[in-house]
Design a protein around this motif. Sequence first.
Motif, PDB file in Angstrom:
ATOM      1  N   ARG A 132     -36.797   3.076  23.672  1.00 24.22           N
ATOM      2  CA  ARG A 132     -36.457   2.979  25.097  1.00 24.22           C
ATOM      3  C   ARG A 132     -35.160   2.209  25.303  1.00 24.22           C
ATOM      4  NH1 ARG A 132     -42.520   1.775  27.394  1.00 24.22           N
ATOM      5  NH2 ARG A 132     -43.265   3.916  27.188  1.00 24.22           N
ATOM      6  N   LEU A 133     -34.955   1.170  24.486  1.00 23.81           N
ATOM      7  CA  LEU A 133     -33.712   0.413  24.567  1.00 23.81           C
ATOM      8  C   LEU A 133     -32.519   1.299  24.228  1.00 23.81           C
ATOM      9  CD1 LEU A 133     -32.556  -2.442  25.027  1.00 23.81           C
ATOM     10  CD2 LEU A 133     -32.731  -2.759  22.553  1.00 23.81           C
ATOM     11  N   ALA A 134     -32.648   2.115  23.188  1.00 28.39           N
ATOM     12  CA  ALA A 134     -31.567   3.028  22.808  1.00 28.39           C
ATOM     13  C   ALA A 134     -31.331   4.070  23.894  1.00 28.39           C
ATOM     14  CB  ALA A 134     -31.892   3.705  21.476  1.00 28.39           C
ATOM     15  N   GLU A 135     -32.415   4.580  24.482  1.00 28.61           N
ATOM     16  CA  GLU A 135     -32.252   5.560  25.567  1.00 28.61           C
ATOM     17  C   GLU A 135     -31.567   4.936  26.780  1.00 28.61           C
ATOM     18  OE1 GLU A 135     -35.933   7.441  26.584  1.00 28.61           O
ATOM     19  OE2 GLU A 135     -36.257   8.156  24.542  1.00 28.61           O
ATOM     20  N   SER A 136     -31.928   3.694  27.080  1.00 25.67           N
ATOM     21  CA  SER A 136     -31.286   3.056  28.235  1.00 25.67           C
ATOM     22  C   SER A 136     -29.805   2.774  27.953  1.00 25.67           C
ATOM     23  CB  SER A 136     -32.005   1.759  28.596  1.00 25.67           C
ATOM     24  OG  SER A 136     -31.900   0.825  27.542  1.00 25.67           O
ATOM     25  N   TRP A 137     -29.480   2.390  26.724  1.00 25.05           N
ATOM     26  CA  TRP A 137     -28.078   2.177  26.351  1.00 25.05           C
ATOM     27  C   TRP A 137     -27.291   3.481  26.467  1.00 25.05           C
ATOM     28  CZ3 TRP A 137     -24.630  -1.411  26.026  1.00 25.05           C
ATOM     29  CH2 TRP A 137     -23.459  -1.196  25.319  1.00 25.05           C
ATOM     30  N   THR A 138     -27.879   4.567  25.972  1.00 22.55           N
ATOM     31  CA  THR A 138     -27.228   5.883  26.073  1.00 22.55           C
ATOM     32  C   THR A 138     -27.050   6.276  27.533  1.00 22.55           C
ATOM     33  OG1 THR A 138     -28.268   6.507  24.002  1.00 22.55           O
ATOM     34  CG2 THR A 138     -27.389   8.290  25.324  1.00 22.55           C
ATOM     35  N   PHE A 139     -28.074   6.022  28.353  1.00 21.36           N
ATOM     36  CA  PHE A 139     -27.980   6.329  29.768  1.00 21.36           C
ATOM     37  C   PHE A 139     -26.838   5.536  30.418  1.00 21.36           C
ATOM     38  CE2 PHE A 139     -29.000   5.138  34.136  1.00 21.36           C
ATOM     39  CZ  PHE A 139     -29.064   6.379  34.724  1.00 21.36           C
ATOM     40  N   LEU A 140     -26.774   4.236  30.106  1.00 21.44           N
ATOM     41  CA  LEU A 140     -25.707   3.417  30.696  1.00 21.44           C
ATOM     42  C   LEU A 140     -24.326   3.904  30.281  1.00 21.44           C
ATOM     43  CD1 LEU A 140     -27.107  -0.215  30.480  1.00 21.44           C
ATOM     44  CD2 LEU A 140     -26.625   1.121  32.527  1.00 21.44           C
ATOM     45  N   LEU A 141     -24.173   4.288  29.031  1.00 25.20           N
ATOM     46  CA  LEU A 141     -22.870   4.775  28.581  1.00 25.20           C
ATOM     47  C   LEU A 141     -22.506   6.102  29.244  1.00 25.20           C
ATOM     48  CD1 LEU A 141     -22.735   3.996  24.767  1.00 25.20           C
ATOM     49  CD2 LEU A 141     -21.341   3.020  26.572  1.00 25.20           C
ATOM     50  N   ARG A 142     -23.427   7.061  29.212  1.00 25.24           N
ATOM     51  CA  ARG A 142     -23.111   8.419  29.676  1.00 25.24           C
ATOM     52  C   ARG A 142     -23.122   8.570  31.191  1.00 25.24           C
ATOM     53  NH1 ARG A 142     -26.413  12.074  25.305  1.00 25.24           N
ATOM     54  NH2 ARG A 142     -25.103  11.554  23.529  1.00 25.24           N
ATOM     55  N   LYS A 143     -24.007   7.846  31.879  1.00 22.21           N
ATOM     56  CA  LYS A 143     -24.148   8.056  33.322  1.00 22.21           C
ATOM     57  C   LYS A 143     -23.497   6.974  34.184  1.00 22.21           C
ATOM     58  CE  LYS A 143     -26.900  11.589  32.729  1.00 22.21           C
ATOM     59  NZ  LYS A 143     -26.486  12.935  32.959  1.00 22.21           N
TER      60      LYS A 143
END
Length: 129
Positions: free
Chosen positions: A79-90
């Motif tokens: 979930r931490l990795a998904e949230s990091w990816t979300f913050l970067l991409r979105k």
Amino acid sequence: MSDIDAINERLNKADERFGRGEEKFSEFAGALADIKGHLKSQDQTMATMAAKLDTVVTGTDSIVGMWSGGVKTVRFFCRLAESWTFLLRKVFIPVVLPLVSIWALFRIANHQSLPDSITAGIKLILATL
């Protein structure tokens, strides 16, 4: 043959048949005793296996408990990795990066210097490219 001889002969045959029946019954009783002994040994074996199975169940429960904790840890980091990816991409690339670029261009156009943190970030980005 007289009646007594016929009766004695019949009694002798009955005794022989009775003796054969007793032999068969004793064989049957012996077989039942063997089966009973075998079943008792099976009961002892099953009791031993049940004790071992209880040990295995206890070990398995502890492993499942550890695995459950591991699954929670893995889920957290996913979930931490998904949230990091979300913050970067979105958020960062489509919103923050263009706003910082516009702000930096505005400062450069007005002949103002950029803060040291921004210049260090630009140098880091250029160094990695």
